[in-house]
Each structure stands twice: as C-alpha cells, then as structure tokens.
Design an enzyme around this catalytic site. Structure first.
Site, mmCIF file in Angstrom:
data_model
loop_
_atom_site.group_PDB
_atom_site.id
_atom_site.type_symbol
_atom_site.label_atom_id
_atom_site.label_comp_id
_atom_site.label_asym_id
_atom_site.label_seq_id
_atom_site.Cartn_x
_atom_site.Cartn_y
_atom_site.Cartn_z
ATOM 1 N N GLY A 77 0.783 -1.239 0.000
ATOM 2 C CA GLY A 77 0.000 0.000 0.000
ATOM 3 C C GLY A 77 0.808 1.278 0.000
ATOM 4 O O GLY A 77 0.251 2.352 0.214
ATOM 5 N N SER A 137 1.443 8.221 1.797
ATOM 6 C CA SER A 137 0.677 7.006 2.131
ATOM 7 C C SER A 137 0.857 6.638 3.601
ATOM 8 O O SER A 137 1.974 6.722 4.139
ATOM 9 C CB SER A 137 1.181 5.815 1.303
ATOM 10 O OG SER A 137 1.016 6.040 -0.067
ATOM 11 N N ASP A 161 -0.641 -6.650 -7.607
ATOM 12 C CA ASP A 161 -1.970 -6.061 -7.778
ATOM 13 C C ASP A 161 -2.915 -7.016 -7.071
ATOM 14 O O ASP A 161 -3.081 -8.168 -7.490
ATOM 15 C CB ASP A 161 -2.300 -5.952 -9.279
ATOM 16 C CG ASP A 161 -3.701 -5.384 -9.509
ATOM 17 O OD1 ASP A 161 -4.551 -5.480 -8.602
ATOM 18 O OD2 ASP A 161 -3.943 -4.867 -10.614
ATOM 19 N N VAL A 162 -3.525 -6.541 -5.985
ATOM 20 C CA VAL A 162 -4.301 -7.464 -5.137
ATOM 21 C C VAL A 162 -5.609 -7.935 -5.773
ATOM 22 O O VAL A 162 -6.269 -8.811 -5.221
ATOM 23 C CB VAL A 162 -4.603 -6.846 -3.744
ATOM 24 C CG1 VAL A 162 -3.330 -6.695 -2.935
ATOM 25 C CG2 VAL A 162 -5.352 -5.526 -3.877
ATOM 26 N N ILE A 174 -4.423 -0.927 1.771
ATOM 27 C CA ILE A 174 -4.941 -0.833 0.399
ATOM 28 C C ILE A 174 -6.450 -0.605 0.406
ATOM 29 O O ILE A 174 -7.180 -1.260 1.150
ATOM 30 C CB ILE A 174 -4.608 -2.151 -0.351
ATOM 31 C CG1 ILE A 174 -3.112 -2.186 -0.660
ATOM 32 C CG2 ILE A 174 -5.444 -2.297 -1.608
ATOM 33 C CD1 ILE A 174 -2.653 -3.488 -1.259
ATOM 34 N N ALA A 190 -12.051 3.023 -4.327
ATOM 35 C CA ALA A 190 -13.450 3.144 -4.778
ATOM 36 C C ALA A 190 -13.472 4.179 -5.884
ATOM 37 O O ALA A 190 -12.609 5.066 -5.932
ATOM 38 C CB ALA A 190 -14.348 3.591 -3.632
ATOM 39 N N TYR A 216 -18.378 9.428 2.447
ATOM 40 C CA TYR A 216 -17.528 8.223 2.572
ATOM 41 C C TYR A 216 -18.239 7.008 1.957
ATOM 42 O O TYR A 216 -17.595 6.071 1.459
ATOM 43 C CB TYR A 216 -17.155 7.991 4.042
ATOM 44 C CG TYR A 216 -15.922 7.144 4.212
ATOM 45 C CD1 TYR A 216 -14.690 7.568 3.714
ATOM 46 C CD2 TYR A 216 -15.979 5.913 4.852
ATOM 47 C CE1 TYR A 216 -13.551 6.788 3.857
ATOM 48 C CE2 TYR A 216 -14.844 5.131 5.006
ATOM 49 C CZ TYR A 216 -13.639 5.572 4.503
ATOM 50 O OH TYR A 216 -12.517 4.794 4.644
ATOM 51 N N LYS A 241 -15.460 -0.680 4.629
ATOM 52 C CA LYS A 241 -14.708 -0.743 5.894
ATOM 53 C C LYS A 241 -15.473 -1.582 6.929
ATOM 54 O O LYS A 241 -14.843 -2.251 7.764
ATOM 55 C CB LYS A 241 -14.436 0.663 6.438
ATOM 56 C CG LYS A 241 -13.456 1.479 5.596
ATOM 57 C CD LYS A 241 -12.117 0.788 5.384
ATOM 58 C CE LYS A 241 -11.072 1.701 4.781
ATOM 59 N NZ LYS A 241 -9.868 0.971 4.335
ATOM 60 N N THR A 287 -4.122 12.048 2.088
ATOM 61 C CA THR A 287 -3.338 11.155 1.226
ATOM 62 C C THR A 287 -3.996 11.163 -0.160
ATOM 63 O O THR A 287 -5.071 11.744 -0.319
ATOM 64 C CB THR A 287 -3.358 9.707 1.765
ATOM 65 O OG1 THR A 287 -4.712 9.257 1.759
ATOM 66 C CG2 THR A 287 -2.797 9.599 3.174
ATOM 67 N N SER A 310 -5.566 8.769 -1.752
ATOM 68 C CA SER A 310 -6.901 8.151 -1.701
ATOM 69 C C SER A 310 -7.899 9.097 -1.056
ATOM 70 O O SER A 310 -9.026 9.256 -1.536
ATOM 71 C CB SER A 310 -6.874 6.868 -0.875
ATOM 72 O OG SER A 310 -6.110 5.909 -1.518
HETATM 73 P P1 NAP Z 1 -2.919 5.858 -0.460
HETATM 74 O O1 NAP Z 1 -1.589 6.418 -0.190
HETATM 75 O O2 NAP Z 1 -3.603 6.277 -1.710
HETATM 76 O O3 NAP Z 1 -2.852 4.280 -0.334
HETATM 77 C C1 NAP Z 1 -3.794 3.420 -0.929
HETATM 78 C C2 NAP Z 1 -3.003 2.317 -1.530
HETATM 79 O O4 NAP Z 1 -3.845 1.290 -2.095
HETATM 80 C C3 NAP Z 1 -2.112 2.806 -2.673
HETATM 81 O O5 NAP Z 1 -0.801 2.378 -2.458
HETATM 82 C C4 NAP Z 1 -2.724 2.125 -3.880
HETATM 83 O O6 NAP Z 1 -1.770 1.859 -4.884
HETATM 84 C C5 NAP Z 1 -3.171 0.832 -3.249
HETATM 85 N N1 NAP Z 1 -4.013 0.061 -4.166
HETATM 86 C C6 NAP Z 1 -5.201 0.422 -4.722
HETATM 87 N N2 NAP Z 1 -5.614 -0.567 -5.545
HETATM 88 C C7 NAP Z 1 -4.680 -1.548 -5.505
HETATM 89 C C8 NAP Z 1 -4.535 -2.821 -6.118
HETATM 90 N N3 NAP Z 1 -5.457 -3.287 -6.977
HETATM 91 N N4 NAP Z 1 -3.436 -3.579 -5.836
HETATM 92 C C9 NAP Z 1 -2.496 -3.111 -4.994
HETATM 93 N N5 NAP Z 1 -2.562 -1.922 -4.374
HETATM 94 C C10 NAP Z 1 -3.648 -1.146 -4.631
HETATM 95 O O7 NAP Z 1 -3.953 6.275 0.711
HETATM 96 P P2 NAP Z 1 -3.964 5.963 2.281
HETATM 97 O O8 NAP Z 1 -4.888 6.971 2.848
HETATM 98 O O9 NAP Z 1 -2.601 5.831 2.813
HETATM 99 O O10 NAP Z 1 -4.719 4.566 2.337
HETATM 100 C C11 NAP Z 1 -4.181 3.416 2.979
HETATM 101 C C12 NAP Z 1 -5.278 2.756 3.794
HETATM 102 O O11 NAP Z 1 -5.605 3.594 4.907
HETATM 103 C C13 NAP Z 1 -6.584 2.530 3.043
HETATM 104 O O12 NAP Z 1 -7.149 1.289 3.441
HETATM 105 C C14 NAP Z 1 -7.448 3.669 3.551
HETATM 106 O O13 NAP Z 1 -8.831 3.399 3.436
HETATM 107 C C15 NAP Z 1 -7.009 3.700 4.994
HETATM 108 N N6 NAP Z 1 -7.361 4.889 5.750
HETATM 109 C C16 NAP Z 1 -7.014 6.120 5.298
HETATM 110 C C17 NAP Z 1 -7.390 7.244 6.027
HETATM 111 C C18 NAP Z 1 -7.066 8.640 5.527
HETATM 112 O O14 NAP Z 1 -7.700 9.601 5.984
HETATM 113 N N7 NAP Z 1 -6.116 8.793 4.635
HETATM 114 C C19 NAP Z 1 -8.089 7.114 7.238
HETATM 115 C C20 NAP Z 1 -8.399 5.837 7.684
HETATM 116 C C21 NAP Z 1 -8.034 4.724 6.935
HETATM 117 P P3 NAP Z 1 -1.692 2.828 -6.178
HETATM 118 O O15 NAP Z 1 -1.816 4.227 -5.715
HETATM 119 O O16 NAP Z 1 -0.371 2.467 -6.707
HETATM 120 O O17 NAP Z 1 -2.859 2.424 -7.009
#
Ligand code: NAP
Length: 271
Positions: free
Chosen positions: A14, A20, A65-66, A93, A96, A164, A171, A202, A204
């Site tokens: 991820g 990230s 790629d998951v 990871i 949406a 969301y 989630k 981030t 996402s």
């Molecule tokens: P992020 O940096 O965009 O990380 C999301 C990751 O998922 C990216 O590395 C993305 O890779 C990867 N991904 C998406 N589709 C994929 C696939 N098919 N195969 C492999 N990897 C894939 O954003 P983040 O906020 O750090 O998110 C990480 C986790 O934290 C997520 O589960 C998110 O829901 C959770 N989270 C985030 C927050 C927040 O506010 N940011 C709060 C609570 C929880 P690519 O970019 O290379 O596609």
C-alpha cells in the site's frame, strides 16, 4: 538498546507515495530495525516505490496487484522460494470510484460496490490466505511461528460520514473480515487487527468530496483538538507487530485523536 522489531521481517502493501499511511508505517518499521519488503501495484508505480524503498534502505520491492489472484500467489511463492519467514504483514490498500465518494450512497452502482469490496476488503482475505503459511512457519532459530496482520480502516464503517459512502460499507466488511480471520488464524498464533485512523490527507483521501472539510471538522471535534499524525498510526502498527502486541487480536484500535467517541456538537451559541 534493542529496537522493537529487531529480527522481524514485515511485508507492507500500500505504499503509493510518501503521503501514504503505509509509507509512514514502513518508516517506523525500518526505524525499529525490521527487515521490510514493499509491494507496488503495477508498472506505473514501480519506480516511485523503488525510489522510496531506496531512501528507506528497504532492499526488496515486489509487484502485487491485489485484484489478481495470480499476483498474490506469485508474491507468496517468491517469498517462500527465497526462504522468507514473515513476522508481520501490513495491508494498507483501498479503492473506490471517485463518483461513489461524491454522490448519494443510494446511487452506488453494482459494479462500483463490487469494486470497492474487491480491492478494499477481499484483498485482505486473499493476502491473509497467501501469507499465513509464511508466518506460521518456525523461524530460522526454531522459535514458534506466528505473526501479525494489520489493516487500516476508518470510522465511516460504523457511523455515517458524509461522502464516505461505499467505502464506509467496505470498511464495515473489512472490520468483520478482521474478526473472522482472527478466529481462523489464531490457532496458528497469527493475530489480525485493524487500526482505525483519523483523517489524513493522502492520495486516496483526496478522492473523497470535501475531504478538507472532513479534516477541519475532525480537528475541531476530536478530544485532542487536532488531526491524526500518520506517525501515530505507524507507531500503533509497530506495537501490533511487536511482541508487546502478542495478546491483541480481532481488534479495531482507534488512532484518531479520540474523534470516534464524540456525538454531535451543539451549534455555537448566538446569545
Ligand atoms: P494511499 O496512499 O492512496 O494508499 C492506498 C493504496 O492502495 C495505494 O498504495 C494504492 O496503490 C493501493 N491500491 C489500490 N488498488 C490496488 C490494487 N489493486 N493492488 C495493490 N494496491 C492497490 O492512501 P492511504 O490513505 O494511505 O490509504 C491506505 C489505507 O488507509 C486505506 O485502506 C485507507 O482506506 C485507509 N485509511 C485512510 C485514512 C485517511 O484519511 N487517509 C483514514 C483511515 C483509513 P496505487 O496508488 O499504486 O494504485
């Protein structure tokens, strides 16, 4: 002084860029002396993740790629063939469609719903199945096997958080999956937990409409009166992967400056 993850090997999925949450976790794991292996989704992300890995002094970066069972299996085979015994896996990871994070939830399409569940939830099950045998093995010193699998979730699983939407439902399924996986894998001494992180800017997160308002509102209402620092999420991931977390499984641990305990705020008094 021994570091918290000395002698442990961790697979972290991820990392997309330095914002990230998985990157913050990788940094903290390296700081604590873990041997870290990173993955990237596809050729588009390869170079960035390799550059970040070099900076962190992470020596192995592998594709995964998951959504592709063959790639998840190939990752596990590669690790097995090279004799890697995993002590920790971090799943950071989610995905949406942008339109599903901006219009009413009732408008979610069947395909958008399935996509969010596939990438953000089923991937945890697939990764758990593929990596559990690498954690269950005894290590090189003959110590009993076991390990820690940690994923990242958000409050939108149990509360309605505007925009969301489909990701909140994903989630909820992710957190339920954590409990079922913890029950399945507990006898192999594999612990499965989720960290529910407060909002962090981030890539996402930027896909969620009005995310900056979410950040602003979160900081105002959280008991600690601030947003979440990714380093705080990372330190909790260190704890879960370390021996200090050995009795913790099937949990959702909130690292959100306390935001999850709050009800609604009264409007500012006009008198
Ligand atoms: P992020 O940096 O965009 O990380 C999301 C990751 O998922 C990216 O590395 C993305 O890779 C990867 N991904 C998406 N589709 C994929 C696939 N098919 N195969 C492999 N990897 C894939 O954003 P983040 O906020 O750090 O998110 C990480 C986790 O934290 C997520 O589960 C998110 O829901 C959770 N989270 C985030 C927050 C927040 O506010 N940011 C709060 C609570 C929880 P690519 O970019 O290379 O596609």
């Amino acid at each position: 002084m021994a570091q918290m993850l000395e002698g442990k090997t961790a697979l972290i999925l991820g990392v997309a860029n330095r914002w990230s949450l998985a990157y913050a976790i990788a940094r903290a794991f390296v700081r604590e002396d873990a041997n870290v292996i990173l993955t990237y989704q596809g050729d588009r992300q390869k170079q960035t993740v390799e550059e970040l890995a070099a900076e962190l002094k992470v020596h192995q970066v592998l594709p995964c790629d998951v959504t592709q069972d063959a790639q998840v299996d190939a990752l596990a085979s590669r690790l097995k063939d090279q004799g890697t015994v995993l002590n920790a896996v971090v799943h950071g990871i989610a995905f949406a469609n942008r339109e599903d994070l901006s219009r009413a939830f009732v408008e979610t399409s069947r395909s958008g719903f399935a996509l969010a569940q596939d990438v953000s939830v089923y991937s945890l099950v697939a990764v758990a199945r593929a990596t559990a045998p690498l954690m269950a093995a005894r290590d090189h010193n003959g110590n009993p096997g076991g390990g820690s699998l940690t994923t990242l979730t958000y409050l939108g699983s149990t509360r309605v958080v505007e925009n969301y939407n489909v990701m909140g439902v994903a989630k909820a399924a992710l957190e339920a999956s954590v409990r079922y996986l913890a029950a399945d894998l507990g006898p192999s001494n594999i612990r499965v937990n989720a960290i529910s992180a407060g909002a962090v800017k981030t890539t996402s997160a930027r896909g969620i409409r009005d995310f900056s308002k979410m950040l602003e509102g979160g900081a105002k209402m959280a008991p600690l009166r601030r947003n979440t620092d990714p380093a705080e999420v990372a330190d909790t991931a260190v704890f879960l992967a370390s021996d200090l977390g050995r009795g913790v499984t099937g949990n959702v641990i909130y690292v959100d400056a306390g935001a999850h305990i709050m009800g609604f705020a009264l409007p500012a008094s006009t008198s």
